[in-house]
Design a protein around this motif. Structure first.
Motif, PDB file in Angstrom:
ATOM      1  N   ILE A 127       0.850  -1.208   0.000  1.00 11.84           N
ATOM      2  CA  ILE A 127       0.000   0.000   0.000  1.00 11.84           C
ATOM      3  C   ILE A 127       0.883   1.254   0.000  1.00 11.84           C
ATOM      4  O   ILE A 127       0.627   2.216  -0.725  1.00 11.84           O
ATOM      5  N   LYS A 128       1.947   1.190   0.800  1.00 10.74           N
ATOM      6  CA  LYS A 128       2.825   2.367   0.868  1.00 10.74           C
ATOM      7  C   LYS A 128       3.490   2.623  -0.480  1.00 10.74           C
ATOM      8  O   LYS A 128       3.697   3.762  -0.874  1.00 10.74           O
ATOM      9  N   SER A 129       3.821   1.536  -1.187  1.00  8.44           N
ATOM     10  CA  SER A 129       4.524   1.764  -2.458  1.00  8.44           C
ATOM     11  C   SER A 129       3.566   2.190  -3.563  1.00  8.44           C
ATOM     12  O   SER A 129       3.939   2.952  -4.430  1.00  8.44           O
ATOM     13  N   CYS A 130       2.309   1.716  -3.535  1.00  2.00           N
ATOM     14  CA  CYS A 130       1.448   2.094  -4.683  1.00  2.00           C
ATOM     15  C   CYS A 130       0.394   3.143  -4.341  1.00  2.00           C
ATOM     16  O   CYS A 130      -0.300   3.610  -5.229  1.00  2.00           O
ATOM     17  N   ARG A 131       0.258   3.516  -3.096  1.00  5.58           N
ATOM     18  CA  ARG A 131      -0.632   4.607  -2.661  1.00  5.58           C
ATOM     19  C   ARG A 131      -2.023   4.609  -3.326  1.00  5.58           C
ATOM     20  O   ARG A 131      -2.411   5.564  -4.001  1.00  5.58           O
ATOM     21  N   ASP A 154      -6.250   4.676  -3.628  1.00  8.51           N
ATOM     22  CA  ASP A 154      -7.366   5.360  -2.953  1.00  8.51           C
ATOM     23  C   ASP A 154      -8.253   4.347  -2.244  1.00  8.51           C
ATOM     24  O   ASP A 154      -9.060   4.701  -1.390  1.00  8.51           O
ATOM     25  N   CYS A 195      -4.910  -1.642   5.960  1.00  6.09           N
ATOM     26  CA  CYS A 195      -5.625  -0.431   5.519  1.00  6.09           C
ATOM     27  C   CYS A 195      -5.689   0.595   6.650  1.00  6.09           C
ATOM     28  O   CYS A 195      -5.528   1.794   6.435  1.00  6.09           O
ATOM     29  N   CYS A 239      -2.396   2.285   7.087  1.00  2.51           N
ATOM     30  CA  CYS A 239      -2.070   3.219   5.997  1.00  2.51           C
ATOM     31  C   CYS A 239      -3.194   4.223   5.739  1.00  2.51           C
ATOM     32  O   CYS A 239      -3.110   5.038   4.817  1.00  2.51           O
ATOM     33  N   VAL A 255      -6.365   3.905   4.478  1.00  4.76           N
ATOM     34  CA  VAL A 255      -6.939   3.830   3.144  1.00  4.76           C
ATOM     35  C   VAL A 255      -8.234   3.006   3.222  1.00  4.76           C
ATOM     36  O   VAL A 255      -8.351   2.088   4.036  1.00  4.76           O
TER      37      VAL A 255
END
Ligand code: NDP
Length: 418
Positions: free
Chosen positions: A71-75, A77, A95, A98, A100
């Motif tokens: 998640i951190k690498s692809c950010r 929504d 989630c 992060c 999200v």
């Protein structure tokens, strides 16, 4: 409009991904992440260069840290969890860390039902609540406060059932009834794949569900009955007469809380005699067990071995002919008058196959997964916390179902189930 991380690349995810690509205005970029990256690459190849940009990546979603790093690498929504119910909690945790939004298509179930820590909680729940299914919402509802505080939304169970069936309930309550007394959810698969025995979605999850005791909600409590002990016959529109059996099903649990004053909720699914005979036999010889057995120096989980022998549900598409008919029959009152009402969808296996290369079971789950994601990405359903489908305004979801391949039909004179 948005960038979405999709975890899982099996039968249901494949349909959801096709649908996201058809809806490229909302799904501008997707990252497909699964245990076996080759499947993600093959799907990307099949979808070609459309307007939705696709990346693929390997992940073991049982490992929260791996999901966090991803998640951190692809950010993204939004994270769409279309792997298995076993991964729900690890992905929700990630989630949360992060911040999200999250969604899935089935509620949490542990892979190892012999784990003593889980078992202690489970046994208490069986006693307190009165139903013995391995899956229930309590594990995910426990995240409500944390999601609220983090300002993020978790949408649970946006497939057909759970999912669309709850949107039908919310719609019936909003537009057709002042009070709903009874809800019968009827899931009919009139399709034939030509195999003596195969499951339409993940065999392990499917067989666990079907071989468990049945239960229904009545007058404020659960009534549990032996597996397949309540049988009814019903004439389904565009399918014909089928035998159906009462099962426990996850949406009953949330609907019992969210449909005020409801007196009874039941769930029925159709099965052919061949399926039932095979299942009983497999169960009798221990092949549905989730407890490992030692075989020639190796531990083997019988139901996982069985999965390896059965046809891959994703391969049933070209062989399956016929239709599904899934919906809800309601009774209750409007403006002081008794009424009944039926909302349902009919879906043709071969039409689904022509459109996205999958049979209707994957299709009827994959489309609402995309639609649920769309509700979150377009901001129509965002409210911090953890929610099931019936807790949101059904209108935009119902409208999207009509547009994206699962149009609903209604009947005001349905035959009721005895
Ligand atoms: P499949 O077995 O076809 O696909 C599951 C996918 O998840 C596979 O790609 C699998 O990878 C991947 N996966 C499994 N474990 C992991 C892991 N640890 N990390 C990353 N990826 C993993 O299942 P279906 O597509 O049939 O079902 C998907 C979900 O949809 C299930 O949760 C099921 O319960 C739910 N469902 C909901 C319905 C509804 O109406 N609400 C109806 C039908 C299904 P690999 O390829 O390596 O095996």
């Amino acid at each position: 409009m948005g960038r979405v991380l999709i975890i899982g690349c099996g039968g249901v995810a494949s349909v959801a991904i096709h649908k996201c690509c058809q809806n490229s205005e909302v799904f501008e970029e997707i990252i497909i992440a699964s245990r076996t990256k080759a499947k993600c690459d093959a799907l990307k190849e099949k979808l070609g260069d459309g307007r939705t940009k696709i990346e693929t990546v390997q992940v073991d979603a049982d490992q929260k840290e791996q999901v966090v790093a991803l998640i951190k690498s692809c950010r993204p929504d939004l994270v769409m969890n279309i792997a298995l119910p076993y991964q729900d909690l690890a992905i929700m945790e990630a989630c949360l860390e992060c911040r999200v939004n999250y969604m899935d298509t089935a509620n949490y179930e542990p892979e190892n039902t012999d784990d003593p820590e889980w078992r202690a909680v489970y046994e208490k729940r069986c006693r307190d609540e009165g139903f013995s299914a391995y899956f229930d919402y309590s594990w995910q509802w426990a995240y409500r406060k944390k999601f609220e505080e983090a300002g993020i939304t978790a949408l649970l169970g946006s497939g057909f059932d759970p999912g669309v069936t709850q949107a039908y309930c919310a719609y019936a309550l909003k537009h057709e009834f002042d009070e709903i007394d009874t809800i019968d959810i009827l899931d009919c698969n009139g399709g034939d794949h030509g195999y003596a025995f195969a499951t339409n979605f993940n065999p392990e999850i499917n067989l666990r569900e079907v071989s468990a005791p049945g239960s229904y909600w009545e007058n404020g409590r659960w009534v549990e009955v032996p597996p397949m002990s309540i049988k009814r016959e019903y004439e389904f529109a565009q399918v014909g007469k089928k035998d159906m059996y009462l099962l426990h099903h996850e949406e009953i649990e949330s609907l019992a809380k969210n449909i005020p004053g409801v007196k009874r909720i039941r769930f029925f699914m159709t099965f052919g005699q061949s399926y039932l005979d095979h299942m009983r036999c497999l169960e009798d010889v221990g092949m549905l067990s989730t407890t490992p057995v030692s075989f020639e120096g190796r531990d083997i989980v019988p139901i996982q071995f069985l999965k390896a022998l059965l046809p891959d549900p994703a391969s049933l598409g070209p062989r399956t002919k016929g239709k599904t008919n899934i919906g809800c029959i309601f009774t209750g009152r409007k403006d002081g008058r008794e009424k009944k009402y039926y909302l349902y969808n009919v879906c043709d296996h071969q039409e689904c196959y022509r459109e996205v290369g999958s049979q209707a079971i994957s299709y009827t789950t994959g489309v609402p997964a995309m639609v649920g994601a769309m509700m979150l990405l377009t901001g129509k359903w965002n409210k911090p916390g953890v929610y099931t489908v019936e807790e949101f305004d059904p209108d935009p979801y119902m409208e999207a179902l009509n547009k994206w391949g699962l149009p609903w039909q209604e009947s005001r004179e349905p035959v009721l189930v005895e």
